[in-house]
Design a protein around this motif. Structure first.
Motif, mmCIF file in Angstrom:
data_model
loop_
_atom_site.group_PDB
_atom_site.id
_atom_site.type_symbol
_atom_site.label_atom_id
_atom_site.label_comp_id
_atom_site.label_asym_id
_atom_site.label_seq_id
_atom_site.Cartn_x
_atom_site.Cartn_y
_atom_site.Cartn_z
ATOM 1 N N LEU A 63 0.866 -1.186 0.000
ATOM 2 C CA LEU A 63 0.000 0.000 0.000
ATOM 3 C C LEU A 63 0.899 1.230 0.000
ATOM 4 O O LEU A 63 1.781 1.370 0.848
ATOM 5 C CB LEU A 63 -0.893 -0.010 1.249
ATOM 6 C CG LEU A 63 -1.853 1.170 1.415
ATOM 7 C CD1 LEU A 63 -2.808 1.270 0.238
ATOM 8 C CD2 LEU A 63 -2.644 1.035 2.718
ATOM 9 N N THR A 64 0.700 2.108 -0.984
ATOM 10 C CA THR A 64 1.543 3.303 -1.146
ATOM 11 C C THR A 64 0.663 4.546 -1.130
ATOM 12 O O THR A 64 -0.350 4.601 -1.829
ATOM 13 C CB THR A 64 2.321 3.259 -2.485
ATOM 14 O OG1 THR A 64 3.034 2.027 -2.570
ATOM 15 C CG2 THR A 64 3.282 4.425 -2.600
ATOM 16 N N LEU A 65 1.057 5.550 -0.340
ATOM 17 C CA LEU A 65 0.394 6.851 -0.342
ATOM 18 C C LEU A 65 1.397 7.903 -0.761
ATOM 19 O O LEU A 65 2.544 7.894 -0.281
ATOM 20 C CB LEU A 65 -0.148 7.187 1.055
ATOM 21 C CG LEU A 65 -1.601 6.771 1.353
ATOM 22 C CD1 LEU A 65 -1.775 5.271 1.223
ATOM 23 C CD2 LEU A 65 -2.018 7.214 2.748
ATOM 24 N N VAL A 66 0.982 8.814 -1.664
ATOM 25 C CA VAL A 66 1.880 9.850 -2.183
ATOM 26 C C VAL A 66 1.153 11.187 -2.168
ATOM 27 O O VAL A 66 -0.023 11.269 -2.539
ATOM 28 C CB VAL A 66 2.334 9.542 -3.636
ATOM 29 C CG1 VAL A 66 3.412 10.530 -4.079
ATOM 30 C CG2 VAL A 66 2.826 8.119 -3.789
ATOM 31 N N ALA A 67 1.857 12.235 -1.755
ATOM 32 C CA ALA A 67 1.306 13.595 -1.804
ATOM 33 C C ALA A 67 2.379 14.538 -2.315
ATOM 34 O O ALA A 67 3.558 14.382 -1.985
ATOM 35 C CB ALA A 67 0.836 14.044 -0.418
ATOM 36 N N THR A 68 1.966 15.505 -3.149
ATOM 37 C CA THR A 68 2.922 16.511 -3.632
ATOM 38 C C THR A 68 2.194 17.815 -3.917
ATOM 39 O O THR A 68 1.018 17.806 -4.286
ATOM 40 C CB THR A 68 3.656 16.035 -4.911
ATOM 41 O OG1 THR A 68 4.568 17.044 -5.336
ATOM 42 C CG2 THR A 68 2.703 15.731 -6.048
#
Length: 374
Positions: free
Chosen positions: A169-174
């Motif tokens: 499970l991967t979470l990414v924010a930018t």
């Protein structure tokens, strides 16, 4: 009819669980209300802002029979907060009003009809359900949420990319200036998903998810299901339905720099404290700090339009080339403040390249921050 009767803390907890999404000002006055649906001793509480809907069902004392209406959520919470936590309170219906009573206090509030409450139109076909420990999801969100954009015209940046594949499970924010990525390996396989959760949904999940801390009840996993443009989460007696952000999230793998020439490992708290002191004399507009890496020494410097200056020095275990670079100090403080580890690793290439911040001996967290010209 007595709609519900219970201790103040039980009623308040149920209301607070669903009221985080309620806006104080809205074009539709009924959206400031909570929908109450009573069936026997069970009362279902629902709130909505047309894009997110939160629901919980609680067992209360009260009269037998069914009842439904809507009442101002924030007013009810404010009144309950002003009462003692062990006091028994009751909510009684009378035509188009409801009366909240506790001890010698009595408040009569206006209601709006339940049939006028605009429930979110749920997708007809949600995909297969899968479960994630609440603590795992909350930890991942905590590690990346601060890098989300706020009111960016690139609307797909105003949220978190959620990627489930296999057991990862991967979470990414930018926000275009920095990027945070957090990964966890789960015990079970998940159906492949790649969706963008809106900013408001992310912040609400952070508030509601349990992290198994002191006094938390035995943790139940969060069950997730996705449809074309909707997600449904079920956990701790709550049901949470949200719209998803449509759009193409940037290719985060291309943003994360590889093959750095130099790295340094240093104390997170010591670095954060030095940056917080240097930030006091940064310019309000630029928030820039200069970092100079020399063998054995990291120098942090800041200045402002009044020609005031701050300088901090930290002894480090570093034997590479001299590198002097600039960063937005807020971006550095954000990541350090949201990490729980004692040590932090900083990877660098040269003064004009992005820095990679990670946790020593852990591959699941990466934070990329672009340099500033000073």
């Amino acid at each position: 009819m007595i709609v519900l009767k219970a201790s103040q803390d039980k009623v308040l907890a149920a209301l607070q669980a669903v009221s985080g999404i309620v806006e104080r000002r809205h074009t539709l006055p009924i959206l400031a209300n909570v929908l109450l649906r009573k069936q026997g001793s069970q009362v279902e509480l629902t709130t909505s802002d047309l894009e997110i809907q939160v629901r919980t069902t609680v067992e209360f004392d009260g009269d037998e029979g069914d009842f439904s209406s809507t009442i101002g959520a924030r007013k009810l919470i404010d009144i309950l907060r002003s009462m003692p936590s062990d006091q028994t309170v009751s909510l009684t219906s009378n035509q188009n009003k409801m009366t909240l009573q506790g001890g010698k206090s009595r408040f009569t509030l206006q209601t709006l009809p339940a049939e006028d409450f605009p429930l979110v139109q749920e997708a007809a076909d949600f995909g297969p359900a899968f479960s994630v420990p609440q603590k795992t999801l909350k930890t991942l969100i905590n590690q990346v949420h601060f890098a989300m954009a706020v009111h960016d015209i690139r609307y797909y940046l105003n949220g978190i990319l959620f990627v489930a594949e296999g057991k990862t499970l991967t979470l990414v924010a930018t926000d275009g200036h920095r990027l945070a990525l957090a990964q966890a390996e789960l015990d079970t396989e998940m159906p492949k998903q790649e969706v963008i959760l809106p900013r408001k949904t992310v912040l609400e999940l952070m508030r509601l998810l349990k992290d198994g801390g002191k006094g938390e009840e035995e943790e139940q996993p969060i069950e997730m299901r996705f449809a074309g443009n909707q997600a449904k989460f079920s956990f701790s007696g709550m049901e949470f339905v949200t719209k998803l952000v449509e759009g193409k999230f940037p290719d985060y793998n291309r943003v994360i720099p590889k093959n750095h020439r130099f790295h340094v490992i240093l104390g997170r708290q010591q670095l954060l404290a030095a940056l917080q002191r240097a930030a006091i004399l940064t310019s309000e507009k630029f928030k820039a700090v200069r970092l100079a890496f020399d063998p054995g020494l990291l120098s942090i410097a800041s200045s402002n339009a009044e020609q005031e200056e701050a300088k901090e020095e930290i002894e480090i275990d570093y034997g590479g080339d001299q590198i002097e670079t600039g960063f937005n100090v807020t971006y550095l403080m954000d990541v350090l403040a949201n990490m729980g580890q004692d040590m932090v690793r900083v990877d660098l290439n040269d003064s004009s390249s992005s820095a990679l911040i990670s946790i020593p001996d852990q591959t699941g967290f990466k934070y990329v921050v672009m340099p500033m010209r000073i």
